[in-house]
Scaffold this motif. Structure first.
Motif, PDB file in Angstrom:
ATOM      1  N   LYS A  41       7.278 -21.787  -0.323  1.00 55.42           N
ATOM      2  CA  LYS A  41       6.040 -21.182   0.139  1.00 55.42           C
ATOM      3  C   LYS A  41       4.874 -21.843  -0.602  1.00 55.42           C
ATOM      4  O   LYS A  41       4.946 -22.057  -1.809  1.00 55.42           O
ATOM      5  CB  LYS A  41       6.019 -19.689  -0.180  1.00 55.42           C
ATOM      6  CG  LYS A  41       6.944 -18.829   0.644  1.00 55.42           C
ATOM      7  CD  LYS A  41       6.765 -17.380   0.246  1.00 55.42           C
ATOM      8  CE  LYS A  41       7.719 -16.469   0.994  1.00 55.42           C
ATOM      9  NZ  LYS A  41       7.547 -15.060   0.577  1.00 55.42           N
ATOM     10  N   PRO A  42       3.794 -22.150   0.112  1.00 56.06           N
ATOM     11  CA  PRO A  42       2.619 -22.658  -0.596  1.00 56.06           C
ATOM     12  C   PRO A  42       2.025 -21.538  -1.450  1.00 56.06           C
ATOM     13  O   PRO A  42       2.175 -20.356  -1.138  1.00 56.06           O
ATOM     14  CB  PRO A  42       1.669 -23.057   0.537  1.00 56.06           C
ATOM     15  CG  PRO A  42       2.089 -22.220   1.697  1.00 56.06           C
ATOM     16  CD  PRO A  42       3.578 -22.052   1.560  1.00 56.06           C
ATOM     17  N   LEU A  43       1.372 -21.915  -2.527  1.00 56.05           N
ATOM     18  CA  LEU A  43       0.812 -20.947  -3.464  1.00 56.05           C
ATOM     19  C   LEU A  43      -0.701 -20.978  -3.425  1.00 56.05           C
ATOM     20  O   LEU A  43      -1.320 -22.032  -3.567  1.00 56.05           O
ATOM     21  CB  LEU A  43       1.288 -21.266  -4.886  1.00 56.05           C
ATOM     22  CG  LEU A  43       0.712 -20.394  -6.008  1.00 56.05           C
ATOM     23  CD1 LEU A  43       1.144 -18.942  -5.856  1.00 56.05           C
ATOM     24  CD2 LEU A  43       1.143 -20.939  -7.374  1.00 56.05           C
ATOM     25  N   LEU A  44      -1.296 -19.815  -3.232  1.00 57.44           N
ATOM     26  CA  LEU A  44      -2.744 -19.658  -3.346  1.00 57.44           C
ATOM     27  C   LEU A  44      -3.032 -18.946  -4.656  1.00 57.44           C
ATOM     28  O   LEU A  44      -2.579 -17.816  -4.871  1.00 57.44           O
ATOM     29  CB  LEU A  44      -3.300 -18.850  -2.168  1.00 57.44           C
ATOM     30  CG  LEU A  44      -4.757 -18.362  -2.303  1.00 57.44           C
ATOM     31  CD1 LEU A  44      -5.712 -19.538  -2.480  1.00 57.44           C
ATOM     32  CD2 LEU A  44      -5.146 -17.518  -1.093  1.00 57.44           C
ATOM     33  N   ILE A  45      -3.763 -19.611  -5.549  1.00 52.58           N
ATOM     34  CA  ILE A  45      -4.203 -18.996  -6.796  1.00 52.58           C
ATOM     35  C   ILE A  45      -5.699 -18.726  -6.679  1.00 52.58           C
ATOM     36  O   ILE A  45      -6.494 -19.658  -6.530  1.00 52.58           O
ATOM     37  CB  ILE A  45      -3.940 -19.900  -8.011  1.00 52.58           C
ATOM     38  CG1 ILE A  45      -2.447 -20.198  -8.151  1.00 52.58           C
ATOM     39  CG2 ILE A  45      -4.465 -19.244  -9.292  1.00 52.58           C
ATOM     40  CD1 ILE A  45      -2.109 -21.156  -9.284  1.00 52.58           C
ATOM     41  N   VAL A  46      -6.082 -17.451  -6.716  1.00 55.88           N
ATOM     42  CA  VAL A  46      -7.489 -17.065  -6.643  1.00 55.88           C
ATOM     43  C   VAL A  46      -7.939 -16.647  -8.032  1.00 55.88           C
ATOM     44  O   VAL A  46      -7.458 -15.656  -8.579  1.00 55.88           O
ATOM     45  CB  VAL A  46      -7.707 -15.902  -5.656  1.00 55.88           C
ATOM     46  CG1 VAL A  46      -9.210 -15.571  -5.572  1.00 55.88           C
ATOM     47  CG2 VAL A  46      -7.161 -16.249  -4.277  1.00 55.88           C
ATOM     48  N   VAL A  47      -8.852 -17.412  -8.617  1.00 60.85           N
ATOM     49  CA  VAL A  47      -9.442 -17.037  -9.902  1.00 60.85           C
ATOM     50  C   VAL A  47     -10.624 -16.139  -9.594  1.00 60.85           C
ATOM     51  O   VAL A  47     -11.594 -16.576  -8.977  1.00 60.85           O
ATOM     52  CB  VAL A  47      -9.874 -18.279 -10.707  1.00 60.85           C
ATOM     53  CG1 VAL A  47     -10.427 -17.861 -12.064  1.00 60.85           C
ATOM     54  CG2 VAL A  47      -8.693 -19.232 -10.887  1.00 60.85           C
ATOM     55  N   MET A  48     -10.522 -14.864  -9.985  1.00 58.25           N
ATOM     56  CA  MET A  48     -11.477 -13.856  -9.522  1.00 58.25           C
ATOM     57  C   MET A  48     -12.180 -13.164 -10.691  1.00 58.25           C
ATOM     58  O   MET A  48     -11.768 -13.252 -11.843  1.00 58.25           O
ATOM     59  CB  MET A  48     -10.770 -12.805  -8.673  1.00 58.25           C
ATOM     60  CG  MET A  48      -9.723 -11.999  -9.433  1.00 58.25           C
ATOM     61  SD  MET A  48      -9.322 -10.387  -8.678  1.00 58.25           S
ATOM     62  CE  MET A  48     -10.833  -9.457  -8.957  1.00 58.25           C
ATOM     63  N   GLY A  49     -13.245 -12.451 -10.338  1.00 58.12           N
ATOM     64  CA  GLY A  49     -14.011 -11.698 -11.313  1.00 58.12           C
ATOM     65  C   GLY A  49     -15.486 -11.782 -10.975  1.00 58.12           C
ATOM     66  O   GLY A  49     -15.900 -12.543 -10.090  1.00 58.12           O
TER      67      GLY A  49
END
Length: 214
Positions: free
Chosen positions: A11-19
C-alpha cells in the motif's frame, strides 16, 4: 516466513505532518522526505487564491473554504502514488530494497473531518476547478499516518511572530488552536513535540512507523 512484497504490491503511504501554524511542519516534512526518499507537497501552496486572500486579511477559513483544498490535496496524492506504483511495477527487479512508496504532505488538518478527507474516508461536493480537473477514482487503499506537532501557545506565538512574508499572521493562532480537534487517540497518529530537535522528531517518527502495521 511471510513472502516479502515488492514495492508495487505494498500500500502506498501518505504521511501528513499536521498542526497549527508555527509548529515547524515544513522543516520536519522536508527531513522525512529525504530520509524515506518520498516526494513532499507543501499543503499551504495548494490553497486557492480566495483562501490566501482571506487569511492574509486575518479572516479565518470556514469548512466550506477548506473542503475543496483538502480534496485537492488528497486527489493529488492519489495520482502521485499511482504514478509511482506504475513505475515500480516496471522496475521491481531493481527496486526490491525500497521500503515504501507514497507522499509526504504538510497540512494543518485541524479537525477530524478534515483528516478523514485526507484519509479518503470523506468525499466533498464543494470542489474547485483545479480539483475537478484532477479527480480520478482511487485504484487502491492508501495507508495514512498523521504526525501531530504539539506545542504550547506561548512557543507557537513566538515562532509565528518571527515569520516574515507569510500570509498566516500570529494573531490568527488563537483561532487555529480553538478549531484544533486533538488527533491523539485516533488510529495512525504519531505525536512529536515542537520543542524537540528535528533529529529527535525524526527518530520518534521512525520508531512509531516501525510499530504500525502498514
Amino acid at each position: 516466513m511471510s513472502e516479502t512484497r515488492s514495492p508495487s504490491e505494498k500500500k502506498p503511504l501518505l504521511i501528513v505532518v499536521m498542526g497549527v501554524s508555527g509548529t515547524g511542519k515544513s522543516t520536519l516534512a522536508t527531513s522525512l522526505s529525504k530520509v524515506y526518499r518520498l516526494p513532499f507537497i507543501e499543503g499551504d501552496e495548494m490553497h486557492p487564491k480566495a483562501n490566501i486572500d482571506k487569511m492574509s486579511a486575518g479572516i479565518p477559513l470556514t469548512d466550506a473554504d477548506r473542503e475543496p483544498w483538502l480534496e485537492l490535496i488528497r486527489t493529488r496524492v492519489v495520482k502521485m502514488a499511482e504514478d509511482q506504483r506504475k513505475e515500480y511495477s516496471k522496475e521491481d527487479s531493481q527496486r526490491q530494497k525500497k521500503e515504501m512508496h507514497g507522499v509526504i504532505v504538510t497540512c494543518s488538518a485541524l479537525k477530524r473531518y478534515y483528516r478523514d478527507i485526507l484519509r479518503g474516508k470523506e468525499k466533498v461536493e464543494n470542489k474547485t476547478e483545479e480539483t475537478k480537473d484532477e479527480v480520478n477514482p482511487e485504484p487502491y487503499e492508501m495507508s495514512t499516518v498523521f504526525v501531530f506537532m504539539k506545542g504550547s501557545r506561548e512557543v507557537l506565538f513566538e515562532r509565528m511572530s518571527k515569520r516574515q512574508n507569510h500570509y498566516m499572521k500570529a494573531n490568527m493562532l488563537d483561532s487555529q488552536l480553538e478549531a484544533l480537534e486533538n488527533p491523539e487517540g485516533e488510529d495512525g497518529v504519531i505525536t512529536v513535540g515542537v520543542d524537540d530537535s528535528t533529529e529527535e522528531q525524526l527518530q520518534q517518527v521512525e520508531e512509531a512507523l516501525a510499530k504500525l502495521k502498514l
